[in-house]
Scaffold this motif. Sequence first.
Motif, PDB file in Angstrom:
ATOM      1  N   ARG A 103       0.848  -1.190   0.000  1.00 28.22           N
ATOM      2  CA  ARG A 103       0.000   0.000   0.000  1.00 28.22           C
ATOM      3  C   ARG A 103       0.878   1.233   0.000  1.00 28.22           C
ATOM      4  O   ARG A 103       1.570   1.518   0.988  1.00 28.22           O
ATOM      5  CB  ARG A 103      -0.936   0.014   1.201  1.00 28.22           C
ATOM      6  N   LEU A 104       0.844   1.939  -1.105  1.00 32.66           N
ATOM      7  CA  LEU A 104       1.694   3.118  -1.285  1.00 32.66           C
ATOM      8  C   LEU A 104       0.889   4.387  -1.074  1.00 32.66           C
ATOM      9  O   LEU A 104      -0.169   4.564  -1.675  1.00 32.66           O
ATOM     10  CB  LEU A 104       2.288   3.111  -2.695  1.00 32.66           C
ATOM     11  N   THR A 105       1.411   5.247  -0.240  1.00 40.56           N
ATOM     12  CA  THR A 105       0.822   6.571  -0.047  1.00 40.56           C
ATOM     13  C   THR A 105       1.883   7.609  -0.369  1.00 40.56           C
ATOM     14  O   THR A 105       2.981   7.570   0.203  1.00 40.56           O
ATOM     15  CB  THR A 105       0.349   6.769   1.405  1.00 40.56           C
ATOM     16  N   VAL A 106       1.563   8.489  -1.296  1.00 36.05           N
ATOM     17  CA  VAL A 106       2.493   9.552  -1.672  1.00 36.05           C
ATOM     18  C   VAL A 106       1.957  10.862  -1.114  1.00 36.05           C
ATOM     19  O   VAL A 106       0.851  11.284  -1.449  1.00 36.05           O
ATOM     20  CB  VAL A 106       2.655   9.650  -3.197  1.00 36.05           C
ATOM     21  N   LYS A 107       2.756  11.486  -0.271  1.00 35.33           N
ATOM     22  CA  LYS A 107       2.328  12.703   0.398  1.00 35.33           C
ATOM     23  C   LYS A 107       2.974  13.919  -0.236  1.00 35.33           C
ATOM     24  O   LYS A 107       4.123  13.857  -0.667  1.00 35.33           O
ATOM     25  CB  LYS A 107       2.705  12.642   1.874  1.00 35.33           C
ATOM     26  N   PRO A 108       2.229  15.033  -0.290  1.00 32.80           N
ATOM     27  CA  PRO A 108       2.792  16.250  -0.889  1.00 32.80           C
ATOM     28  C   PRO A 108       3.927  16.810  -0.047  1.00 32.80           C
ATOM     29  O   PRO A 108       4.062  16.527   1.124  1.00 32.80           O
ATOM     30  CB  PRO A 108       1.622  17.224  -0.936  1.00 32.80           C
TER      31      PRO A 108
END
Lengths: 108, 113
Positions: A103-108
């Motif tokens: 599960r990949l989460t890309v945060k600003p």
Amino acid sequence: ELKVEQNPLFLSMQEGKNYTIYCNYSTTSDRLYWYRQDPGKSLESLFVLLSNGAVKQEGRLMASLDTKARLSTLHITAAVHDLSATYFCAVDIPDMRFGAGTRLTVKP
Amino acid sequence: DAGITQSPRYKITETGRQVTLMCHQTWSHSYMFWYRQDLGHGLRLIYYSAAADITDKGEVPDGYVVSRSKTENFPLTLESATRSQTSVYFCASTPTSGSNEQFFGPGTRLTVL
């Protein structure tokens, strides 16, 4: 026992960073697949790797296969928010076995 | 519509009832598959079919029955549903030859109370 192991299972990244997801499998196979799944959605095929040394690239994602090491990698270059999803590898051995997903989460 | 469809998309049932999940594809793909997706397990293959009237067990077949009288349809039946069968079920298909890349349906979310 037939196993397909992905790591990491959870990955939180900053936008613009690079990272690699690993997929190890326990038996001989020269067919490996990467899929993407958005929350609440179905699976979408990303890459099909059919031989040792195969490398495929699409946008910021690049997948490779080393059948001797029984290892595939999914490399993310300069991540963007739109890449946030769960990524699965699957191996044809001969019925399809999936990893547990990253599960990949890309945060600003 | 072209592609692979599943029905119903959501289903709530009670323990002990029979439930049938439908899968239909319009590509004339030879192979069809049923998977269940549970948190922490990825997707696990329940049954697959190489052609009409040919089916075989996958990794987790117990409690499920399939049939394939026509190439385009591959129903999955839970003969006596149990709570452990609460899951999201995906149907997929692939052509006879080539890369074996699978194309997935939208999924059916099944809850067994």
